[in-house]
Design a protein around this motif. Structure first.
Motif, PDB file in Angstrom:
ATOM      1  N   MET A  24       0.822  -1.210   0.000  1.00  0.00           N
ATOM      2  CA  MET A  24       0.000   0.000   0.000  1.00  0.00           C
ATOM      3  C   MET A  24       0.862   1.268   0.000  1.00  0.00           C
ATOM      4  O   MET A  24       0.462   2.288  -0.557  1.00  0.00           O
ATOM      5  CB  MET A  24      -0.958  -0.006   1.182  1.00  0.00           C
ATOM      6  N   ILE A  25       2.043   1.196   0.588  1.00  0.00           N
ATOM      7  CA  ILE A  25       2.936   2.350   0.621  1.00  0.00           C
ATOM      8  C   ILE A  25       3.720   2.481  -0.680  1.00  0.00           C
ATOM      9  O   ILE A  25       3.812   3.560  -1.259  1.00  0.00           O
ATOM     10  CB  ILE A  25       3.906   2.267   1.824  1.00  0.00           C
ATOM     11  N   PHE A  26       4.296   1.381  -1.166  1.00  0.00           N
ATOM     12  CA  PHE A  26       5.210   1.446  -2.305  1.00  0.00           C
ATOM     13  C   PHE A  26       4.588   1.103  -3.651  1.00  0.00           C
ATOM     14  O   PHE A  26       5.141   1.467  -4.690  1.00  0.00           O
ATOM     15  CB  PHE A  26       6.419   0.532  -2.062  1.00  0.00           C
ATOM     16  N   PHE A  27       3.482   0.409  -3.657  1.00  0.00           N
ATOM     17  CA  PHE A  27       2.829   0.032  -4.913  1.00  0.00           C
ATOM     18  C   PHE A  27       1.408   0.593  -4.910  1.00  0.00           C
ATOM     19  O   PHE A  27       0.442  -0.120  -4.668  1.00  0.00           O
ATOM     20  CB  PHE A  27       2.809  -1.491  -5.074  1.00  0.00           C
ATOM     21  N   LYS A  28       1.317   1.866  -5.196  1.00  0.00           N
ATOM     22  CA  LYS A  28       0.026   2.570  -5.151  1.00  0.00           C
ATOM     23  C   LYS A  28      -0.978   2.021  -6.168  1.00  0.00           C
ATOM     24  O   LYS A  28      -2.174   2.188  -6.007  1.00  0.00           O
ATOM     25  CB  LYS A  28       0.221   4.067  -5.393  1.00  0.00           C
ATOM     26  N   ASN A  29      -0.493   1.355  -7.206  1.00  0.00           N
ATOM     27  CA  ASN A  29      -1.386   0.825  -8.232  1.00  0.00           C
ATOM     28  C   ASN A  29      -2.059  -0.480  -7.801  1.00  0.00           C
ATOM     29  O   ASN A  29      -2.990  -0.935  -8.447  1.00  0.00           O
ATOM     30  CB  ASN A  29      -0.644   0.614  -9.551  1.00  0.00           C
ATOM     31  N   GLU A  30      -1.599  -1.088  -6.714  1.00  0.00           N
ATOM     32  CA  GLU A  30      -2.221  -2.304  -6.199  1.00  0.00           C
ATOM     33  C   GLU A  30      -3.351  -1.914  -5.253  1.00  0.00           C
ATOM     34  O   GLU A  30      -3.227  -0.980  -4.474  1.00  0.00           O
ATOM     35  CB  GLU A  30      -1.195  -3.153  -5.437  1.00  0.00           C
ATOM     36  N   THR A  31      -4.452  -2.631  -5.318  1.00  0.00           N
ATOM     37  CA  THR A  31      -5.596  -2.294  -4.472  1.00  0.00           C
ATOM     38  C   THR A  31      -5.855  -3.415  -3.465  1.00  0.00           C
ATOM     39  O   THR A  31      -5.637  -4.585  -3.751  1.00  0.00           O
ATOM     40  CB  THR A  31      -6.863  -2.066  -5.312  1.00  0.00           C
ATOM     41  N   PHE A  32      -6.323  -3.026  -2.309  1.00  0.00           N
ATOM     42  CA  PHE A  32      -6.737  -3.967  -1.270  1.00  0.00           C
ATOM     43  C   PHE A  32      -8.246  -4.092  -1.387  1.00  0.00           C
ATOM     44  O   PHE A  32      -8.979  -3.135  -1.163  1.00  0.00           O
ATOM     45  CB  PHE A  32      -6.311  -3.433   0.107  1.00  0.00           C
ATOM     46  N   ARG A  33      -8.717  -5.286  -1.787  1.00  0.00           N
ATOM     47  CA  ARG A  33     -10.138  -5.477  -2.084  1.00  0.00           C
ATOM     48  C   ARG A  33     -10.839  -6.270  -0.983  1.00  0.00           C
ATOM     49  O   ARG A  33     -10.204  -6.800  -0.072  1.00  0.00           O
ATOM     50  CB  ARG A  33     -10.279  -6.164  -3.436  1.00  0.00           C
ATOM     51  N   TRP A  34     -12.134  -6.391  -1.110  1.00  0.00           N
ATOM     52  CA  TRP A  34     -12.946  -7.071  -0.103  1.00  0.00           C
ATOM     53  C   TRP A  34     -12.540  -8.522   0.067  1.00  0.00           C
ATOM     54  O   TRP A  34     -12.549  -9.053   1.182  1.00  0.00           O
ATOM     55  CB  TRP A  34     -14.430  -6.951  -0.435  1.00  0.00           C
ATOM     56  N   ASN A  35     -12.184  -9.207  -1.018  1.00  0.00           N
ATOM     57  CA  ASN A  35     -11.794 -10.616  -0.905  1.00  0.00           C
ATOM     58  C   ASN A  35     -10.480 -10.762  -0.126  1.00  0.00           C
ATOM     59  O   ASN A  35     -10.270 -11.767   0.555  1.00  0.00           O
ATOM     60  CB  ASN A  35     -11.722 -11.294  -2.270  1.00  0.00           C
ATOM     61  N   HIS A  36      -9.608  -9.753  -0.197  1.00  0.00           N
ATOM     62  CA  HIS A  36      -8.397  -9.769   0.613  1.00  0.00           C
ATOM     63  C   HIS A  36      -8.766  -9.665   2.097  1.00  0.00           C
ATOM     64  O   HIS A  36      -8.194 -10.361   2.934  1.00  0.00           O
ATOM     65  CB  HIS A  36      -7.460  -8.624   0.224  1.00  0.00           C
TER      66      HIS A  36
END
Length: 122
Positions: free
Chosen positions: A93-105
């Motif tokens: 979340m800090i270094f890879f802003k293009n990755e998202t944390f989704r509900w399934n995570h």
């Protein structure tokens, strides 16, 4: 107290592990690494992994009940895996802003919390 020391060392270990395993994916953005070859990146990652082991091995030795620590082998492994995923999510979340944390995570993390509960249940 050994439990807190173990968890603290595991957190430090996993920070270095995450940097070694995934940090190199951002190296190309740093001026002095932009032309680094694969061998150079592997050697840098191994150097970071050395610090991972400098914290991981003492954490397991201190925390293992066979050495006077509070955790059995299964508990140590589950603690380590949960810490690994928490450190990884924060890192991404800090270094890879293009990755998202989704509900399934989030649901997957809930299952991990359940795993911790069941592993520690007497």
């Amino acid at each position: 107290m050994k439990g807190y020391i173990t968890i603290g060392l595991l957190i430090l270990s996993n920070i270095f592990m995450t940097l070694a395993w995934y940090g190199h994916l951002k190296f190309k953005e740093l001026k002095w690494f932009e032309n680094a070859g694969l061998i150079t990146i592997v050697l840098i990652s191994w150097g970071l992994a050395l610090f991972e082991y400098c914290f991981q091995v003492p954490a397991n030795r201190i925390g293992y009940e066979g050495n006077g620590g509070p955790f059995n082998l299964m508990q140590l492994k589950v603690i380590q895996e949960v810490i690994t995923l928490v450190v990884f999510v924060v890192f991404s979340m800090i270094f890879f802003k293009n990755e998202t944390f989704r509900w399934n995570h989030a649901i997957g993390f809930c299952f991990l919390i359940l795993a911790v509960y069941f592993i520690f249940k007497k």
